[in-house]
Design a protein around this motif. Structure first.
Motif, short mmCIF file in Angstrom:
data_model
loop_
_atom_site.label_atom_id
_atom_site.label_comp_id
_atom_site.label_asym_id
_atom_site.label_seq_id
_atom_site.Cartn_x
_atom_site.Cartn_y
_atom_site.Cartn_z
N THR A 41 4.11 -3.15 -1.33
CA THR A 41 3.14 -2.76 -0.31
C THR A 41 1.82 -3.45 -0.59
O THR A 41 1.40 -3.56 -1.75
CB THR A 41 2.94 -1.24 -0.32
N ILE A 42 1.16 -3.93 0.46
CA ILE A 42 -0.17 -4.50 0.31
C ILE A 42 -1.18 -3.38 0.57
O ILE A 42 -1.11 -2.71 1.61
CB ILE A 42 -0.41 -5.67 1.29
N GLU A 43 -2.07 -3.17 -0.39
CA GLU A 43 -2.97 -2.03 -0.35
C GLU A 43 -4.44 -2.47 -0.31
O GLU A 43 -4.80 -3.47 -0.92
CB GLU A 43 -2.75 -1.17 -1.61
N VAL A 44 -5.24 -1.66 0.40
CA VAL A 44 -6.69 -1.89 0.46
C VAL A 44 -7.37 -0.70 -0.22
O VAL A 44 -7.11 0.45 0.13
CB VAL A 44 -7.18 -2.02 1.91
N HIS A 45 -8.22 -0.99 -1.20
CA HIS A 45 -8.94 0.06 -1.92
C HIS A 45 -10.44 -0.13 -1.70
O HIS A 45 -10.97 -1.20 -2.02
CB HIS A 45 -8.60 0.00 -3.41
N MET A 46 -11.08 0.87 -1.15
CA MET A 46 -12.51 0.79 -0.83
C MET A 46 -13.31 1.75 -1.71
O MET A 46 -12.97 2.92 -1.81
CB MET A 46 -12.77 1.15 0.63
N ARG A 47 -14.38 1.23 -2.28
CA ARG A 47 -15.36 2.05 -2.99
C ARG A 47 -16.54 2.24 -2.06
O ARG A 47 -17.08 1.27 -1.54
CB ARG A 47 -15.81 1.36 -4.28
N THR A 48 -16.92 3.49 -1.80
CA THR A 48 -17.98 3.76 -0.84
C THR A 48 -19.22 4.36 -1.52
O THR A 48 -19.18 4.77 -2.68
CB THR A 48 -17.52 4.72 0.27
N THR A 49 -20.29 4.42 -0.75
CA THR A 49 -21.52 5.07 -1.21
C THR A 49 -21.59 6.50 -0.67
O THR A 49 -22.61 7.17 -0.83
CB THR A 49 -22.76 4.31 -0.72
N HIS A 67 0.77 -4.44 13.55
CA HIS A 67 2.08 -4.89 13.09
C HIS A 67 2.80 -3.83 12.25
O HIS A 67 3.79 -4.13 11.56
CB HIS A 67 1.93 -6.18 12.29
N GLY A 68 2.31 -2.58 12.31
CA GLY A 68 2.97 -1.49 11.61
C GLY A 68 2.91 -1.65 10.10
O GLY A 68 2.15 -2.45 9.56
N LEU A 69 3.75 -0.85 9.42
CA LEU A 69 3.75 -0.85 7.96
C LEU A 69 5.02 -1.44 7.35
O LEU A 69 5.16 -1.50 6.14
CB LEU A 69 3.58 0.59 7.45
N GLY A 70 5.93 -1.84 8.21
CA GLY A 70 7.14 -2.48 7.70
C GLY A 70 8.13 -1.52 7.09
O GLY A 70 8.94 -1.91 6.25
N VAL A 176 -5.66 2.62 1.43
CA VAL A 176 -4.84 2.48 2.65
C VAL A 176 -3.84 1.34 2.49
O VAL A 176 -4.18 0.27 1.96
CB VAL A 176 -5.72 2.17 3.88
N SER A 177 -2.62 1.55 2.97
CA SER A 177 -1.61 0.49 3.01
C SER A 177 -1.75 -0.27 4.33
O SER A 177 -2.01 0.33 5.37
CB SER A 177 -0.21 1.08 2.91
N ILE A 178 -1.56 -1.60 4.28
CA ILE A 178 -1.66 -2.38 5.52
C ILE A 178 -0.40 -3.20 5.81
O ILE A 178 -0.40 -4.05 6.69
CB ILE A 178 -2.89 -3.31 5.51
N GLY A 179 0.68 -2.94 5.06
CA GLY A 179 1.91 -3.66 5.35
C GLY A 179 2.68 -3.99 4.10
O GLY A 179 2.39 -3.48 3.01
N LYS A 180 3.65 -4.89 4.24
CA LYS A 180 4.50 -5.29 3.13
C LYS A 180 4.26 -6.75 2.74
O LYS A 180 3.82 -7.56 3.56
CB LYS A 180 5.98 -5.11 3.53
N GLU A 190 -4.37 -9.40 10.32
CA GLU A 190 -4.65 -8.68 11.57
C GLU A 190 -4.61 -7.18 11.36
O GLU A 190 -5.40 -6.44 11.96
CB GLU A 190 -3.66 -9.13 12.66
N ASN A 191 -3.72 -6.71 10.51
CA ASN A 191 -3.70 -5.28 10.17
C ASN A 191 -4.98 -4.89 9.43
O ASN A 191 -5.55 -3.82 9.65
CB ASN A 191 -2.48 -4.94 9.31
N TYR A 192 -5.43 -5.77 8.53
CA TYR A 192 -6.67 -5.51 7.78
C TYR A 192 -7.87 -5.44 8.73
O TYR A 192 -8.71 -4.55 8.61
CB TYR A 192 -6.88 -6.62 6.75
N VAL A 193 -7.93 -6.36 9.67
CA VAL A 193 -9.03 -6.37 10.64
C VAL A 193 -9.04 -5.08 11.45
O VAL A 193 -10.09 -4.47 11.67
CB VAL A 193 -8.93 -7.59 11.58
N ALA A 194 -7.86 -4.63 11.88
CA ALA A 194 -7.76 -3.39 12.66
C ALA A 194 -8.25 -2.21 11.83
O ALA A 194 -8.96 -1.31 12.33
CB ALA A 194 -6.32 -3.16 13.12
N LEU A 195 -7.89 -2.18 10.54
CA LEU A 195 -8.32 -1.10 9.66
C LEU A 195 -9.84 -1.09 9.51
O LEU A 195 -10.48 -0.04 9.67
CB LEU A 195 -7.67 -1.26 8.28
#
Length: 237
Positions: A41-49, A67-70, A176-180, A190-195
């Motif tokens: 799985t390709i994952e996005v990890h965000m650190r926020t303030t 494109h869904g999550l596969g 958040v996961s953005i796909g496989k 494109e999934n990352y941009v939508a997120l």
């Protein structure tokens, strides 16, 4: 110091730890450095303030990834009568409208990825909080998982198509996961941009400045790749 295997070390060698990559580069590199035998799985990890203890700094919403999550998403619906009929007609994998099914869920015997409920079923669902809560499966109006019978078909289709919930955790991070890894780089991007478009649009009222201060993209077990959270990407304000 953590000791990594040869495959991880080889993958990590492709990543410049001092570089902040563009989002398109980071997503492509996460895909390239995936080394697991399974489809990672390709994952996005965000650190926020943000501060998760403050009511005006909560971040929680959903996004339908183009494109869904596969993966096959199994949907359970808590409903009765008309709502249960609508859920079955819309293709729900499981419908909890009897005591026996509720007991199976309470015992952890049923496997599902998304739980949806009609408002009139929430009384019974609430009693399953200790089972559903820790797994992030408790139906919630904010997440679009508490719906009436008329909206049931849309809710189930979105869940199966790749609707993803993102939320601030207690450490003020978002994962958040953005796909496989098997996805094409363009689809992952494109999934990352939508997120990111969704995250920026759901900016909490109490957020100050650029509230996402660091983003790391990675594959399951793969090396982390830093990308600029303030990069202007088409479609993201």
């Amino acid at each position: 110091m953590t000791k990594h295997g040869k495959k991880y070390t080889a993958a990590a060698a492709k990543v410049d730890i001092d570089k902040v990559y563009s989002a398109r580069e980071a997503v492509a590199l996460a895909k390239e450095t995936s080394f697991t035998k399974f489809d990672a799985t390709i994952e996005v990890h965000m650190r926020t303030t943000l501060d998760s203890r403050q009511a005006d700094q909560q971040l929680r919403d959903v996004v339908v990834l183009p494109h869904g999550l596969g993966k096959t998403v199994r949907v359970l619906v808590f409903a009765q009568g008309e709502g249960a009929a609508a859920a079955r007609a819309a293709g729900a994998d499981l419908v909890a409208d009897d005591d026996e099914t509720m007991k199976k869920i309470e015992g952890g015997a049923l496997d599902f990825d998304v739980a949806i409920a009609t408002p009139d079923a929430m009384g019974k669902v609430g009693r399953l909080g200790r089972v559903l809560g820790p797994r992030g499966l408790m139906p919630n109006p904010k997440a679009g998982t508490v719906v009436g019978a008329a909206d049931m078909e849309r809710a189930i289709k979105e869940a199966k198509a790749g609707r993803v919930e993102y939320r601030l955790d207690k450490t003020n991070n978002v994962h958040v996961s953005i796909g496989k890894a098997s996805f094409g780089a363009d689809k992952l991007f494109e999934n990352y941009v939508a997120l990111m478009d969704a995250v920026n649009k759901s900016r909490p009222s109490g957020a100050k400045g650029n509230f996402v201060k660091r983003i790391t993209i990675t594959s399951t077990m793969g090396p982390g790749i830093k990308t600029d959270p303030n990069e202007h990407i088409e479609g993201v304000e």
